[in-house]
Every structure is written in structure tokens, then in C-alpha cells.
Scaffold this active site. Structure first.
Site, PDB file in Angstrom:
ATOM      1  CD  GLU A 122     -38.407  22.093   6.278  1.00  0.00           C
ATOM      2  OE1 GLU A 122     -39.118  22.539   7.195  1.00  0.00           O
ATOM      3  OE2 GLU A 122     -37.491  22.723   5.770  1.00  0.00           O
ATOM      4  CD  GLU A 291     -40.788  26.628  13.445  1.00  0.00           C
ATOM      5  OE1 GLU A 291     -40.969  26.624  12.203  1.00  0.00           O
ATOM      6  OE2 GLU A 291     -39.704  26.257  13.960  1.00  0.00           O
TER       7      GLU A 291
END
Ligand code: BES
Ligand code: ZN
Length: 850
Positions: A122, A291
């Protein structure tokens, strides 16, 4: 090859990709400087478009061969990717590329950290691994084979098979390439299991380098709590047979939600009482939750394009805040979040980097993982929830998961589920996503014959690219308190939609004192004339814990602003109010610790600038010192009494109860040190049996101008523990007086342990320098120069971390012309650096306002 020339990407230009990806097969033959990546990708025409342009992203790749349906092709290759002629029918793409993980210092794509291979994809790192449509709306299942001479070989999804020197993984959930991950190394796992609500067993593994095993227990517990919480609170169950977490030492960010294989900066997962503070534990618990929660809000439902980043990040931050509020204290968490918002998001939103929660253009997407997208993005969700109510929020979320599972979505999709569930029109509310800047809300009151009226006026100052602003929907939670301290009106949410709007309450026995913006119900700047008496009254009587804290904060702030501009002495109402609160044993110690807190010096500088006064960093520092002395004076013998009363005698636990006591005792010790010259701090340092107490004691000693010997002993004891040595770097700069901060930092850059290529170490040193407000803004400009020197040095190696650190300059226009001129010189010097990265050049040009 350097980064591509800066090019701006616009939200309005979104177009779907010409093909869908049906499956991805990747084979990695690992070698430090020459890893081979073989890809086999099944493409078919995307029915949503007729444009069959076949462009695959790819950067810093050595193309060995490429075929379409088995026939070798010669694509057109540029530094950004390749273009080929592809059939208007399903076909199989195969390619082989070579990459250099050991030479990858940017820590994006596949790189090496301490002999271990790992990835960070990412936002746009996958294109540094192989040629691919590297955009979040292209989702596919991935099958991965890793060949490598390392004991542990991991990728996303479920294990498919393994043998000596190889492993295969299959991820059944379609995902964008940014969620791909691979880890290979000599690692050891702490293992556990979790049984999901429907009875599915999940193998949990937390992988670390040998030697770090003793720091995994807390993270594993946090993971299990997160999994349970998401089932209980959002009805979200985990969906694979394994959940892997890996700790790596070299990582640009905190952590990453790769499907089934989360990768963490070791500072955000490894913890032990000896080496981590209470704050570290709390943050680790929150990041593991964050997360993990992405598994649904991010992975199962992802973003259509990077402009929609807040769709996953704002929502997931909101969710992790709810989690922390549930695990610990909700009011304390809310106050922490608001402090954070004011420290990081308000300066961003009121300066040259201001941008909407959903930006409309960018050059480098990595520069938009900001406090605005994250924290303001989470605030926007909190407002939405307050406006529709808890039940409708839950219903809307259920609909979101049901309707959009497996999709790449937009903010429009997100708001639509709320509209469909509630029948509300959210057109005006949507401005929170498109309009930048912090709204300012002026409040006046009228009182006549039992009717009390609150008049509100909202304005938002112009921000880059947005000269004109429209009124936003503001949920303003209000309560009214009678003269005797009883609540006359319990919390009610006023829904402001106009530029100017009034709300009346009638039938009141007496003129009330208003408690406005309870719980900080909207991320705005409240402007209201108030008296110290009124604030002291709220500090004593407000039933809303946030606003009670806020009343004390406002008193402290006003007195500090006056002191910093040369007028006035520490306010007596504030000190009296503080004294009675400290004595109130019914109040949570963590909450009382927050009450002892003062606004940050940078925040005070911003408040002065807002009032048209040029802040003098030294005067602000002196005002804070003076008020601290006054607190110590005013609390007197109570300090020792409370310090004793808040000692923890049980064995160390990093929970809310114990850490609250330690936070209060620590804040008290700082004040005691002003009276006893460090005697108690010194005793504590000797007795401390955990890192929280040791660091508290050490920082008190440094603050008192002592602690040299302790600092050296500390280094000696911990020199082999990177995370503790980061603290050692940080502490010395944080506690240095403004006159010494830059020279202490400068000396530390020459320390043999200043391993500046490691982002944690770089941030420990320069993050501490820039956080030392008066030190960084030293009138000579030495702080600016030192930072600029090192940004220039780091940029060619690690653009992402360099660009993030440039934000230290974002508030430069607040300061006096001499400081501004010195900063301008440094900004221009950075901008003029040959081959400056796209990341840093975008940041510098926005800050400079060219
Ligand atoms: N998805 C991000 C990590 C990320 C950010 C990767 C930017 C690449 C570029 C992750 O979910 C995240 O948001 N991490 C935060 C911590 C979190 C608790 C807010 C981080 O890394 O700071
Ligand atoms: Zn995130």
C-alpha cells in the site's frame, strides 16, 4: 531510474480498467539482489468499459520476458509501466521480472530488513514487484509460490503446501494488489487459536526474530480481544484458517493490514513491561485492533480509488477508537483523541497542507495518509452516528457489509446505506468530505423570562483551492446547568445546518450555564466569550466528562496565552479548580492526570496566531514553565500525598487501571521534582521495575538538569534493544531546554547508534526535535537547518519517510518574519536538491505555497 516526473491525478478522471483479473499466480525465486518474480494472470474484458487499453504499472523492474496466451510479446516499456496490445477477449498474461530487494531502501515493494524479506504494497508498492494493474478496484484471488532457502515463507490466505525451500499459499478472497504480502526469514512464532462465533478455528501466529519472543504475549492477547470485539460489536467474523502477524524493524508506517498476513513495525507490536511504556501498550493494542478491523473495513470491502482512502481509514480509526473506549475508559479515550486532533489535524487543516477528507487531486498518494483523512475522517463518522443514532448506525453498517462485500467502494456508496436506512438526505452532510478547513462556531446567548437561547454562527476560513465555504451540518451536543450545579437540560443534540441558527430552551427556573459541544460532538473550533468564573463552575459541575476537562483546559489555555504575551500571572480560578479536582478521589486517576495536562506549546502558538498575535516560542516555553511552577506551588503538600496514594503495589499490568495510576503519579512527580530538585525521581529511578516508571523518573531527572549518570547507565543496560534505544534518543531531545535542544540533537546524529536509514531511529531523533517547540524554533534557525540537512540526505533513500517529516514546516507562516525567512531558505534549499523525490517535492511545494 528516478521517480517519474510529478503528474497530478484527479478524482474526476476516474475510469475503470479495461480488464478484470480472474486469477493471479505468482512465483518468487528469492535472492537478495536478484529475485525472480514470475506472474501468470488471467485477464478478461471488463464489461463496464469498452476501452481496452492494456497498461500495467511497473517500476524499477527488469523485464525478462512477457507473453500473452503463450506468445512472446515486446511491450512498450516506460519508467511507470508497460503498454501492450491485448485481445478483446479473455487471455493469459505471463511475465518474468527481476528485482533487487536488498537494494530497496525506500521500504516499498519487496525489500529486506535484517536478513528478512518483506513487502509493503500500500498504496502503490506492488508495481515494484511485478507488472500489474496496481489500482484498488482491480481485485483478484492470489496463489503464491515462494522458493527460498529460509525457514519461514509466508504469504496471504491459507497455506497450500510446503517443503524444504518452498511454500505455497492461496488467498480465496479477491483483493487488490495493495493487500498482497510476502515474508521470508528466520522467524519464530508465538501461537494461539481463536474459535470464531460460528465455530471455525483460526490459527494465530505472531512471528518475530529469534530473541524477541518475550515481547509477543501482549500483542497476541490484543489480537484475540479484537477478534471477539468485532464479532460482538459489528457482527464481523474472521474468514481464513490462519491469521499471521509479522514484526519488522524497518517499516515506514505503523502497520499494514495485508489479508491474513498483517505486517507490523516492531515498535507497534512488540511489548514487554521491561522495555515498553503504558502508552506503548495502549497504542499496540489499538494498532493490532485497527489492522485486524481492516479485514472487513478495507479488505473485504475496499476503496475504488485512493481518493476514497477515508472510506477504509476513517472508518477503521473510528472502529479502533470504539474498541479502545470499550477496553479502557471512554472519556479518557475521547480526551486523548481530541488532544491528538488538535495537535495534528487542526494545524494541517488550517495551513498550506489543508485538504478535504476526500481529496480531489494528488501527486503522490503516500502524502495523503494524513491526520485529515484518518482522524477527521473518523470524526465525520462519529458525527454521522450521533445524527442517526446508535440503532440506525448499526443497521446502516449491516447493510454496508451485506451490500458491498467483495467490492471496491466510494464515499457515495457509504453514505447511501445511511440514506437508505434512515430516509435522510445526506447531501449537505457530504460537505464534510469535500470541504477542507476547520469550521469555527461563534456562540452567543440570550435570556428572557425562562427562555434561554443559544445563537450559533459557523464560518470556515479559505483553504488552498477553496476560497468560498458553505455551511456544514454540525451536531452540537448541549446540556444546561443551573446555578446550583444541577443539570437543567440533559445532553441534547442540536442539528445546525445554516450559517446562522438559534435554538431555544424554555421553562427554565433560572439562567443556566451552557455546556456546549459535549463529547466534542463536532471537529470544530468553538468561539465563545466566557468568564473564568463560568469555566471554574463547569470544571466543578459539568456532568459531561469531556466538557469538564475542556473547562479546565480553557482556563489553563487562557492564562497561558496571557502569560505568553507578557500580561498576567497564573490564574487563581484555574489553580483553585485544579486543587479541588485533584482531591476528588471519585475521579479516575487517568482523568485527573489529563486534568494536570496543559495545551502543547505548538498548539498555543497556533492559538496566538489565530488571534493575530505572532507567537514567540521562547515566551510560550517560559509561560508553560511558570505555570508548571505555579501548579507545583498551588498543590503543595497535596502532591506528595497523592503521589503516595497512587502507587501501584500489584505486579505490573498495562491495563487502564494501573496505567491511570502511573500516569497520575508520573504527572505529580514532574511537579514534585520542581520542589525537591529530583530527590524522589532519583529514588524512583533506582526502584523502577518497569519501563514506564524508569522513563518517568529519567525524564524528571533530565528536566531538573540532572540524570547524566542514569542516562549512561540506561544506555548500557539497553544498548542491544533497538526499541529502547529509540526512547533513549528521543528522551534526551524531548527534555532538553530550548537552548540546548538543537545541539543535543546534532550531537546525537553523530552517535554510532544513529542508524538513520531506519525510519524509527530517524523519527526518534527528528520527531523529538520538531516536537520540542521552542528548541526547534530556536531563533538562530539551527533547528531548521539541521532538519533540512537530514531530509536532503534521507530523500534519495526513503522518500516516504522524508516527505512525512516535512510537515514540521507546515506551520511556518505563524512565526515572525525573521523565522519565516530562515525557514523559506531551508524549504528552497530542499526544493532545489537535484533529483528530489515526487513525495518530498510535492510536500515542499505545497508548504512553500509556490
Ligand atoms: N493501511 C495503513 C498502513 C499504510 C499507510 C500503508 C500508508 C501504506 C501507506 C494502516 O492500516 C494504518 O492506517 N496504519 C496506521 C496506524 C493506525 C492505528 C492508524 C499507521 O501505520 O500509522
Ligand atoms: Zn488503517
Amino acid at each position: 531510474m528516478r521517480d517519474a516526473a510529478p503528474e497530478t491525478v484527479y478524482l474526476k478522471d476516474y475510469k475503470p480498467f479495461g480488464y478484470v483479473v480472474d486469477s493471479v499466480h505468482l512465483t518468487f525465486d528469492l535472492a537478495p539482489h536478484a529475485t525472480r518474480v514470475t506472474s501468470r494472470i488471467a485477464f478478461s474484458p471488463n464489461p463496464e468499459t469498452t476501452d481496452r487499453t492494456f497498461f500495467l504499472h511497473g517500476e524499477k523492474l527488469k523485464l525478462i520476458r512477457a507473453t500473452i496466451d503463450g506468445a512472446e510479446i515486446a511491450p512498450q516499456v516506460t519508467p511507470e509501466g508497460l503498454t501492450a496490445t491485448a485481445p478483446d477477449a479473455p487471455f493469459v498474461w505471463e511475465a518474468e521480472v527481476e528485482i533487487d530487494p536488498a537494494g530497496n531502501t525506500a521500504l516499498e515493494g519487496l525489500y529486506m530488513s535484517n536478513g528478512m524479506y518483506c513487502t509493503q504494497c500500500e498504496a502503490e508498492g506492488f508495481r515494484k514487484i511485478t507488472y500489474y494493474p496496481d489500482r484498488p478496484d482491480v481485485m483478484s484471488t492470489f496463489t503464491v509460490r515462494i522458493n527460498g532457502d529460509l525457514p519461514v515463507l509466508l504469504s496471504n490466505g491459507n497455506p497450500k503446501g510446503q517443503g524444504a525451500g518452498w511454500a505455497e499459499w492461496h488467498d480465496p478472497w479477491p483483493k487488490p494488489a495493495y493487500l498482497f504480502a510476502l515474508v521470508a526469514g528466520d522467524l519464530v512464532a508465538t501461537e494461539d487459536t481463536f474459535t470464531t462465533v460460528s465455530g471455525q478455528p483460526v490459527a494465530l501466529k505472531l512471528w518475530v526474530r529469534p530473541g524477541d519472543e518475550h515481547k509477543t504475549a501482549f500483542g497476541m492477547e490484543a489480537l484475540k480481544k479484537s477478534m471477539k470485539w468485532d464479532e460482538d460489536s459489528y457482527g464481523r467474523e474472521y474468514d481464513l484458517k490462519v491469521f499471521n502477524i509479522v514484526a519488522v524493524d524497518d517499516f515506514n508506517m505503523g502497520a499494514m493490514e495485508n489479508k491474513g498476513l498483517n505486517i507490523f513495525n516492531s515498535s507497534c507490536v512488540l511489548a514487554s513491561p521491561d522495555t515498553s511504556t503504558d502508552m506503548n501498550f495502549e497504542r499496540i493494542e489499538a494498532i493490532i485492533a485497527h489492522e485486524y478491523f481492516h479485514n472487513w473495513t478495507g479488505d473485504r470491502i475496499t476503496c475504488r480509488d485512493w481518493f476514497q482512502l477515508c472510506l477504509k481509514e476513517g472508518l477503521t480509526v473510528f472502529r479502533d477508537s470504539q474498541f479502545t473506549a470499550d477496553m479502557r475508559s471512554a472519556p479518557v479515550k475521547r480526551i486523548h483523541d481530541v488532544i491528538d486532533l488538535r495537535t495534528r489535524q487542526f494545524p494541517e487543516d488550517n495551513g498550506p497542507l489543508s485538504h478535504p477528507v476526500r481529496p480531489e487531486s494528488f501527486q503522490e498518494i503516500n502524502n495523503f495518509y494524513t491526520a485529515t483523512v484518518y482522524e477527521k475522517g473518523a470524526e465525520v463518522i462519529g458525527m454521522l452516528k450521533r445524527l442517526v443514532g446508535d440503532a440506525a448506525y448499526a443497521e446502516a453498517l449491516d447493510l454496508y457489509f451485506a451490500r458491498h462485500d467483495g467490492q471496491a467502494c466510494t464515499i457515495e456508496d457509504w453514505l447511501k446505506v445511511f440514506e437508505d436506512v434512515t430516509g435522510r438526505d445526506l447531501t449537505q452532510f457530504k460537505r464534510w468530505y469535500s470541504q477542507s478547513g476547520t469550521p469555527r462556531v461563534k456562540v452567543t446567548e440570550d435570556w428572557a423570562e425562562g427562555t434561554y437561547t443559544l445563537n450559533f454562527e459557523q464560518t470556515t476560513l479559505p483553504t488552498p483551492g477553496q476560497p468560498e465555504k458553505l455551511p456544514q451540518v454540525l451536531p452540537i451536543a448541549v446540556g444546561l446547568i443551573g446555578p446550583n450545579g444541577d443539570e437543567l437540560q440533559e445532553t441534547t443534540v442540536l442539528e445546525m445546518t445554516e450559517a446562522k441558527q438559534s435554538f431555544s430552551f424554555d421553562g427554565l427556573p433560572a439562567r443556566p450555564v451552557p455546556s456546549i459541544l459535549r463529547g466534542f460532538s463536532a471537529p470544530v473550533i468553538l468561539e465563545r466569550e466566557s468568564t473564568n468564573t463560568e469555566r471554574a463552575f463547569l470544571l466543578a459541575h459539568d456532568t459531561d466528562p469531556f466538557n469538564r476537562w475542556e473547562a479546565g483546559r480553557a482556563l489553563a489555555q487562557d492564562t497561558l496565552l496571557q502569560m505568553a504575551t507578557g500580561a498576567g500571572e497564573p490564574d487563581a480560578d484555574y489553580l483553585d479548580g485544579l486543587r479541588s479536582l485533584m482531591r476528588d478521589d471519585t475521579l479516575d486517576p487517568a482523568y485527573r492526570a489529563l486534568m494536570l495536562g496543559l495545551p502543547g506549546q505548538a498548539e498555543l502558538a497556533g492559538l496566538l496566531a489565530d488571534r493575530g498575535i505572532t507567537p514567540d516560542p521562547m515566551a510560550i516555553w517560559q509561560a508553560v514553565e511558570h505555570l508548571r511552577d505555579a501548579q507545583a506551588q498551588a498543590l503543595g503538600p497535596l502532591l506528595e500525598e497523592l503521589y503516595e496514594a497512587n502507587q501501584v503495589t500489584d505486579p505490573y499490568r498495562p491495563d487502564a487501571e494501573q496505567s491511570g495510576k502511573r500516569a497520575l503519579a508520573g504527572a505529580l512527580l514532574r511537579l514534585i521534582t520542581r520542589r525537591d530538585g529530583g530527590a524522589r525521581a532519583s529514588a524512583l529511578y533506582t526502584a523502577a521495575d518497569n519501563m514506564t516508571l524508569a522513563l518517568t523518573a529519567l525524564s524528571c531527572l533530565l528536566q531538573a538538569g540532572q540524570g547524566e549518570a542514569e542516562l549512561a547507565a540506561f544506555y548500557d543496560r539497553w544498548k542491544d534493544d533497538r526499541l529502547v534505544i529509540d526512547k533513549w534518543f528521543m528522551l534526551q531531545i524531548a527534555e532538553a531546554t530550548p537552548e540546548r535542544a538543537v545541539s543535543v540533537a546534532q550531537a546525537l546524529t553523530e552517535h554510532p547508534d544513529f542508524n538513520w536509514k531506519n525510519p524509527n531511529r530517524f523519527r526518534a531523533l527528528f520527531g523529538a526535535l520538531t516536537a520540542n517547540h521552542a528548541g526547534f524554533h530556536d531563533a538562530t534557525g539551527a533547528g531548521y537547518q539541521l532538519l533540512a540537512d537530514w531530509l536532503i540526505r534521507l530523500d534519495p533513500l526513503n522518500p516516504q519517510t522524508t516527505a512525512r517529516m516535512c510537515t514540521a514546516f507546515q506551520t511556518w507562516k505563524r512565526y515572525d518574519p525573521a523565522r519565516q525567512a530562515k525557514i523559506a531558505v531551508e524549504l528552497d534549499r530542499i526544493a532545489a536538491t537535484p533529483d528530489l523525490s515526487r513525495d518530498t517535492s510535492e510536500m515542499i511545494s505545497r508548504i512553500r505555497g509556490a
